[in-house]
Write a protein that holds these residues in place. Structure first.
Motif, PDB file in Angstrom:
ATOM      1  N   ASP A  25      -3.050 -35.156 139.999  1.00  0.00           N
ATOM      2  CA  ASP A  25      -4.542 -34.561 140.167  1.00  0.00           C
ATOM      3  C   ASP A  25      -5.366 -35.496 139.363  1.00  0.00           C
ATOM      4  N   LYS A  26      -5.792 -35.330 138.210  1.00  0.00           N
ATOM      5  CA  LYS A  26      -6.827 -36.293 137.495  1.00  0.00           C
ATOM      6  C   LYS A  26      -6.012 -37.283 136.497  1.00  0.00           C
ATOM      7  N   ASP A  27      -5.097 -36.615 135.940  1.00  0.00           N
ATOM      8  CA  ASP A  27      -4.181 -37.536 135.028  1.00  0.00           C
ATOM      9  C   ASP A  27      -3.397 -38.955 135.553  1.00  0.00           C
ATOM     10  N   LYS A  60     -10.879 -43.080 131.285  1.00  0.00           N
ATOM     11  CA  LYS A  60     -11.142 -41.758 130.778  1.00  0.00           C
ATOM     12  C   LYS A  60      -9.914 -40.881 131.214  1.00  0.00           C
ATOM     13  N   ASN A  61      -9.264 -41.242 132.073  1.00  0.00           N
ATOM     14  CA  ASN A  61      -8.081 -40.355 132.534  1.00  0.00           C
ATOM     15  C   ASN A  61      -6.673 -40.870 132.590  1.00  0.00           C
ATOM     16  N   PHE A 125       1.839 -33.864 128.173  1.00  0.00           N
ATOM     17  CA  PHE A 125       0.490 -34.167 128.595  1.00  0.00           C
ATOM     18  C   PHE A 125      -0.107 -32.835 129.282  1.00  0.00           C
ATOM     19  N   GLY A 126      -0.273 -31.807 128.720  1.00  0.00           N
ATOM     20  CA  GLY A 126      -0.808 -30.419 129.474  1.00  0.00           C
ATOM     21  C   GLY A 126       0.334 -30.219 130.278  1.00  0.00           C
ATOM     22  N   LYS A 127      -0.040 -29.963 131.631  1.00  0.00           N
ATOM     23  CA  LYS A 127       1.148 -29.608 132.678  1.00  0.00           C
ATOM     24  C   LYS A 127       2.210 -30.482 132.910  1.00  0.00           C
ATOM     25  N   ASN A 128       1.753 -31.705 132.431  1.00  0.00           N
ATOM     26  CA  ASN A 128       2.904 -32.710 132.638  1.00  0.00           C
ATOM     27  C   ASN A 128       3.350 -33.371 131.711  1.00  0.00           C
TER      28      ASN A 128
END
Length: 550
Positions: A25-27, A60-61, A125-128
């Protein structure tokens, strides 16, 4: 469900310069950030790194740069990246981060966001999440990375071999690899360098018996070259020397620092009594260990051969021992070094690249990794395209469908949507940055073109002095040449050059207005003399015109 994109900024269809991007996604997760050494095609260039504009635009990502181990081909670009984006997190095991620190200037080290990780401890890292697993390589603390996503795991192996004799800090955790495979691997990104070699790499990656032979058959002084980061080879040398009455002398600050820190950290097991000092250099029982610095392979050895070293002079009784097999890209340089040693009358010994292998996965190693991971998709990385193709053939032999085997070049985007491969033909702009010495930033093709022209045809400088008021020529034109013609035998040519240059200068001085168009003068001198030189000598030297007023 996620949209996953994978692509390489470097490392595909080449050896070195490894940098792989996985975007969930954005990561953004970056695996390795390496360099490759120049092969002398680019004049004066010391090493090459991937262009990382993509990371700068998307900083930033970027969740982090994840380093597999401490070799330049995998972490050598980190200092250059941190110059541009110092806050990007850099993850690595203890030894890997120590080696990064050694490459950073003090000011940059203070700003750097370096994070020490431990194998088998998950980083969320969140969902990852990222899960590092210990693998075997020629340097301790090497890991592969598992990126867990909602659609399955992305596994990047880094460099590895399966060798049961390499234990402790070199040991592969096969159990963890098998566990990841049972959970389900969406895509396995596996190295390709030795994919064409039949069988396992082990035991051909171990050379203790060969080192033993060299020590036994050469009773006089031995000068051995080593890559500082290949700690397993250094350990092998120390182990075999410790069985003799010889002493080791370690030359060079980089190598001394690397070995000292490795001993203190427990990565090297060495009897410090065996380490000699400069007073032992001339003893016939000494083994001198020298390293190759970052810029050029064999640079230190070449300095010794040419007699420029302050402490070591080669004798006919010496043996020069190159302790690493020649890897792709330096075979020619290695052969030239061997010739130069022979001309000095010294003995030269090197490892055969056919019999002795580096710590990279051969076909059977790749098969074992694929069987452990059981991936849905297979992505050969790291190596020339022929190596990647051979790696793909290995996967096909094991039953992975051909449509699930991914062969790409740098910048080609692999996309998974809801766990399925989609082919949109997307491409990310990629390039390379040429580094010369300590200069920051890309040297560029124009500079290389100038160097090539100077090297092949030389330079001609036209200098002339004009009167500030009347614009009349007061002195010159004077002609200075370097690398173009032999001046004593070319007086007629130089006299004609003066006349042509004078004509071009005078033709562009507007006497009525007393105005001088310097740009026009330089262009006309270059054009006129360029044609003349090619007609007379079939050479195209660089022509520089210098006009001054007094």
């Amino acid at each position: 469900m996620s949209k996953i994109k994978i692509f390489a900024l470097g490392g595909l269809n080449e050896n070195g310069k490894n940098m792989y991007v996985v975007k969930v996604d954005k990561d953004i997760f970056v695996f390795d950030a390496g360099l490759k050494y120049d092969n002398d095609i680019n004049l004066g260039i010391d090493y090459i790194i991937p262009n990382f504009d993509y990371l700068i635009k998307n900083k930033k990502n970027v969740k982090g740069i994840f380093l597999t181990h401490g070799h330049d081909s995998n972490m050598g670009a980190v200092p250059d990246i941190l110059e541009q984006i110092p806050k990007v997190p850099v993850y690595g095991t203890k030894l890997t981060i120590e080696m990064v620190k050694n490459d950073l200037e003090p000011g940059l080290l203070k700003k750097a966001n370096l994070k020490v990780i431990k194998p088998h401890i998950k980083i969320n890292f969140g969902k990852n999440s990222i899960f590092p697993i210990s693998v075997t390589h020629s340097i301790p603390d090497a890991v592969c990375y598992v990126l867990y996503t909602p659609d399955g795991a992305i596994v990047y192996t880094g460099d590895f071999v399966f060798d049961a004799t390499m234990t402790g800090v070199y040991k592969t955790d096969i159990g963890k690899l098998a566990y990841v495979g049972k959970q389900g691997v969406l895509c396995l990104m596996c190295e390709s360098m030795y994919a064409e070699k039949i069988g396992h790499t082990s035991p051909n990656n171990r050379v203790a018996s060969f080192i033993r032979e060299v020590l036994a058959e050469n009773p006089n002084r031995i000068i051995a070259t080593i890559f500082p980061a290949h700690l397993y080879r250094i350990q092998e040398i120390f182990d075999e020397v410790s069985k003799t009455h010889r002493k080791m002398v370690i030359m060079g600050k980089t190598l001394q620092t690397t070995i000292s820190k490795a001993i203190d950290s427990g990565y090297l097991s060495v009897d410090k009594k065996r380490i000699g000092t400069l007073s032992d250099l001339e003893n016939k029982d000494t083994v001198i260990l020298i390293s190759d610095e970052k810029e050029k392979p064999f640079n230190n050895l070449e300095r010794i051969i040419k007699g420029y070293d302050k402490y070591i002079k080669i004798k006919e009784s010496d043996t020069i021992f190159i302790t690493e097999p020649a890897y792709p890209g330096i075979e020619k340089r290695s052969a030239l070094i061997m010739d130069e040693i022979a001309m000095l009358g010294a003995n030269a010994v090197s490892l055969s690249s056919k019999k002795h292998l580096l710590h990279h996965a051969s076909r059977e190693d790749l098969m074992l990794m694929i069987n452990l991971m059981n991936p849905k998709y297979y992505f050969p990385v790291k190596g020339e395209y022929r190596n990647q193709y051979a790696n793909a053939e290995v996967a096909e032999e094991l039953g992975i469908p051909k449509e699930n085997i991914i062969l790409k070049e740098n910048g080609d985007v692999v996309e998974f949507v809801k766990g399925k491969l989609v082919n949109r033909g997307e491409h990310v702009d990629v390039d390379q940055i040429l580094i010369d010495g300590k200069s920051q930033g890309d040297i560029g093709n124009l500079v290389l073109k100038d160097r090539e022209m100077l090297g092949e045809n030389g330079i001609v400088i036209i200098s002339c002095t004009l009167d500030k008021q009347s614009k009349q020529i007061l002195g010159g034109p004077e002609i200075l040449t370097r690398g173009f013609v032999y001046v004593k035998e070319s007086q007629d040519l130089l006299e004609q050059t003066k006349l042509l240059a004078k004509e071009a200068i005078e033709a562009n001085i507007e006497l009525n207005t007393k105005r001088v168009d310097y740009a026009k003068i330089k262009n006309e001198v270059r054009e006129k003399l360029g044609k003349f030189f090619y007609q007379e000598t079939e050479s195209k030297p660089m022509i520089i015109t210098v006009i001054q007023e007094v």
